[in-house]
Design an enzyme around this catalytic site. Structure first.
Site, short mmCIF file in Angstrom:
data_model
loop_
_atom_site.label_atom_id
_atom_site.label_comp_id
_atom_site.label_asym_id
_atom_site.label_seq_id
_atom_site.Cartn_x
_atom_site.Cartn_y
_atom_site.Cartn_z
N HIS A 267 23.86 75.36 -37.88
CA HIS A 267 23.54 76.58 -38.63
C HIS A 267 22.80 77.58 -37.74
O HIS A 267 23.18 78.76 -37.66
CB HIS A 267 22.68 76.22 -39.85
CG HIS A 267 22.27 77.38 -40.68
ND1 HIS A 267 22.92 77.72 -41.84
CD2 HIS A 267 21.26 78.29 -40.55
CE1 HIS A 267 22.35 78.78 -42.38
NE2 HIS A 267 21.33 79.15 -41.61
N GLU A 268 21.76 77.10 -37.07
CA GLU A 268 20.98 78.01 -36.23
C GLU A 268 21.76 78.44 -34.99
O GLU A 268 21.56 79.55 -34.47
CB GLU A 268 19.65 77.37 -35.84
CG GLU A 268 18.74 77.01 -37.02
CD GLU A 268 18.46 78.19 -37.95
OE1 GLU A 268 18.54 79.34 -37.50
OE2 GLU A 268 18.18 77.94 -39.14
N HIS A 271 23.59 81.61 -35.93
CA HIS A 271 22.75 82.79 -35.82
C HIS A 271 22.60 83.22 -34.36
O HIS A 271 22.79 84.39 -34.01
CB HIS A 271 21.36 82.51 -36.40
CG HIS A 271 21.30 82.54 -37.89
ND1 HIS A 271 21.66 83.64 -38.64
CD2 HIS A 271 20.88 81.60 -38.79
CE1 HIS A 271 21.48 83.38 -39.93
NE2 HIS A 271 21.01 82.15 -40.04
N GLU A 297 24.00 85.87 -41.78
CA GLU A 297 24.12 84.59 -42.48
C GLU A 297 25.56 84.11 -42.52
O GLU A 297 25.82 82.90 -42.53
CB GLU A 297 23.53 84.69 -43.88
CG GLU A 297 23.31 83.36 -44.57
CD GLU A 297 22.31 82.45 -43.83
OE1 GLU A 297 22.40 81.22 -44.01
OE2 GLU A 297 21.47 82.97 -43.08
#
Length: 506
Positions: A267-268, A271, A297
């Protein structure tokens, strides 16, 4: 030969860009200090750090709201600018108009209050004591209401705050999408609850934290994270921050939850990967900045869910995980895939939620935030309302404040209006992934072979390289050919979970 008016326009634009670059550098320096505060700063460093961040925010605010910035913007109004120049002026005008509405003293007060709020929240969570955080929360709410009133005293204050994070998708759009998610996902989750299919179990056991960190580095390597412009650290609440030259990732490790650290890291990565994809030559201007939080997001959720929770990904990555944790050698690809997509509505923690119930966690926060900002809900009543709403929407009730109202860091940052962008981004992730497959063909085989360059190249070309050139709706339509819509997301989850849980009618 350029006319005097054209030369004046060029001079004004160059001067404006120079001012914006100074502001961006001050803001980026504050970001590094906030990263340091959450990752490595000594526990007693807060008073000095709060003062430092307050000073930087004041400098940036004063530079942005300086009379000369307004003069330059006025001088450029109506001038014949190219597309990129017009986008820069549009974005700075929006920020300038908002910033000049807010007194510098209030900006400084908010910055210092949020810096001081972080350790208060952290200690209150550790002590399971909402009352210890309540006065801080009340203060932040009052400051943010005042902030919103200065920007637009006639508007819904929550809409003003939401626009801080997503200025081009209005609050009505957010509410419409959230309402559709609730209407579509609640019966799907209920059908899953009634299914005889049971998933999970593949990642049961204890997993050494050091080995988990090594595996997190493995997955970042596999996805193509640029270590020369990034680093991996741990934080109580994982996040990514930085610029296209320095985009850092944090994650966390629970020795009973290997899957959580993997999905959090992916997830990170999403980003950071977006940040690293912004054009180097746009650094310091809107052309080198991300297009707000819905798009940001979408990148993290695309990599976490459409890639990291896919069966082809586990076909590719499971052998690497088994090298770090030998018991996983007995786990099949299908078992790993099913475990990665297990739906469990008895989970209380948003960051540990499955792909479907996650959005009910967001809706809880969205509804409570709106009531808090409007003044319809008193701070002292938040834990009760939080627990009641969780029981109503998810059928579970937190037994502690730490696993309930204190679990998220966002309110200590004063980030009211932030939460909806998580669901808005998930919706956009599905729309972007579907568009990428339309152009590139099915991506499963590439993922199964650990080949992510084509997908990442499409994202670089369609999303990342544009920075904030386009508004969110314009960027979505340019990238996908269609207006922003929840259709692709609903199609994706109903097909995926209908197959996983053998649901009739899905």
């Amino acid at each position: 030969m350029a006319t005097k008016q054209e030369e004046a326009s060029d001079d004004a634009y160059e001067e404006l860009v120079s001012r914006v670059e100074r502001i961006s550098n001050v803001t980026a320096a504050g970001g590094v200090l906030r990263w340091d505060q959450e990752v490595v700063m000594p526990e007693e460093g807060t008073p000095a750090r709060a003062a430092q961040l307050s000073t930087l925010s004041t400098i940036a605010h004063e530079e942005l709201t300086d009379e000369r910035t307004g003069e330059l913007l006025d001088e450029l109004d109506g001038r014949d600018l190219d597309e990129a120049e017009a986008a820069v002026v549009r974005e700075i005008r929006r920020k300038y108009d908002r910033a000049t509405s807010v007194p510098g003293e209030l900006v400084s007060e908010i910055s210092e209050a949020t810096a001081n709020a972080h350790p208060v929240w952290k200690e209150a969570k550790a002590d399971d004591d909402f009352e210890a955080f309540a006065p801080t929360l009340e203060n932040l709410l009052e400051l943010k209401r005042e902030y919103a009133a200065h920007i637009d005293p006639d508007a819904d204050p929550y809409a003003v705050l939401f626009a801080e994070y997503e200025p081009y998708l209005d609050l009505e759009t957010a509410e419409r999408v959230l309402d559709r998610l609730r209407d579509e996902l609640v019966p799907l989750i209920e059908a899953i609850g009634e299914s005889d299919v049971e998933l999970g179990g593949a990642f049961d056991g204890e997993f050494d934290a050091d080995a988990q960190e090594a595996l997190s580095r493995d997955v970042l390597d596999a996805l193509g994270y640029d270590w020369s412009r990034g680093r991996l650290d741990t934080a109580p609440h994982p996040f990514s921050t930085g610029t296209q030259f320095d985009a850092r990732v944090t994650t966390r490790f629970d020795e009973e939850d290997l899957l959580g650290s993997i999905t959090s890291t992916i997830h990170e990565f999403g980003h950071a990967n977006y940040t690293l994809g912004l054009p180097d030559d746009g650094y310091g201007t809107p052309l080198g900045e991300s297009r707000d939080l819905t798009v940001h997001e979408s990148q993290s959720r695309l990599w976490e869910n459409h890639v990291g929770r896919s069966e082809p990904f586990w076909d590719f990555f499971l052998p690497t995980a088994a090298e770090r944790f030998p018991p996983l050698a007995d786990v099949s690809t299908r078992e790993a895939y099913e475990a990665a997509n297990q739906v469990y509505d008895d989970n209380l923690i948003r960051t540990e939620a499955d792909e479907l119930t996650y959005h009910l966690h967001i809706i809880v926060r969205f509804e409570i935030e709106r009531q808090l900002i409007s003044g319809d809900l008193d701070v002292e009543d938040v834990p009760q309302v939080w627990n009641d709403t969780y029981e109503e929407y998810l059928g579970v009730r937190p037994e502690t404040d730490a696993e309930g109202v204190l679990q998220d860091i966002h309110w200590s940052h004063g980030s009211f209006g932030y939460f909806p962008t998580y669901s808005l981004g998930s919706v956009l992730a599905a729309q972007l992934y579907a568009a990428a497959e339309d152009e590139l063909g099915a991506l499963d085989e590439r993922t199964r072979n650990g080949e992510f360059d084509d997908l990442n190249g499409w994202l670089r070309e369609s999303v990342h390289r544009h920075g904030a050139m386009y508004t969110t709706p314009a960027l979505v339509e340019k990238a996908t050919g269609d207006p922003y819509s929840a259709d692709a997301f609903i199609d994706y989850v109903t097909e995926k979970y209908g197959e996983l849980y053998e649901l009739d009618g899905y």
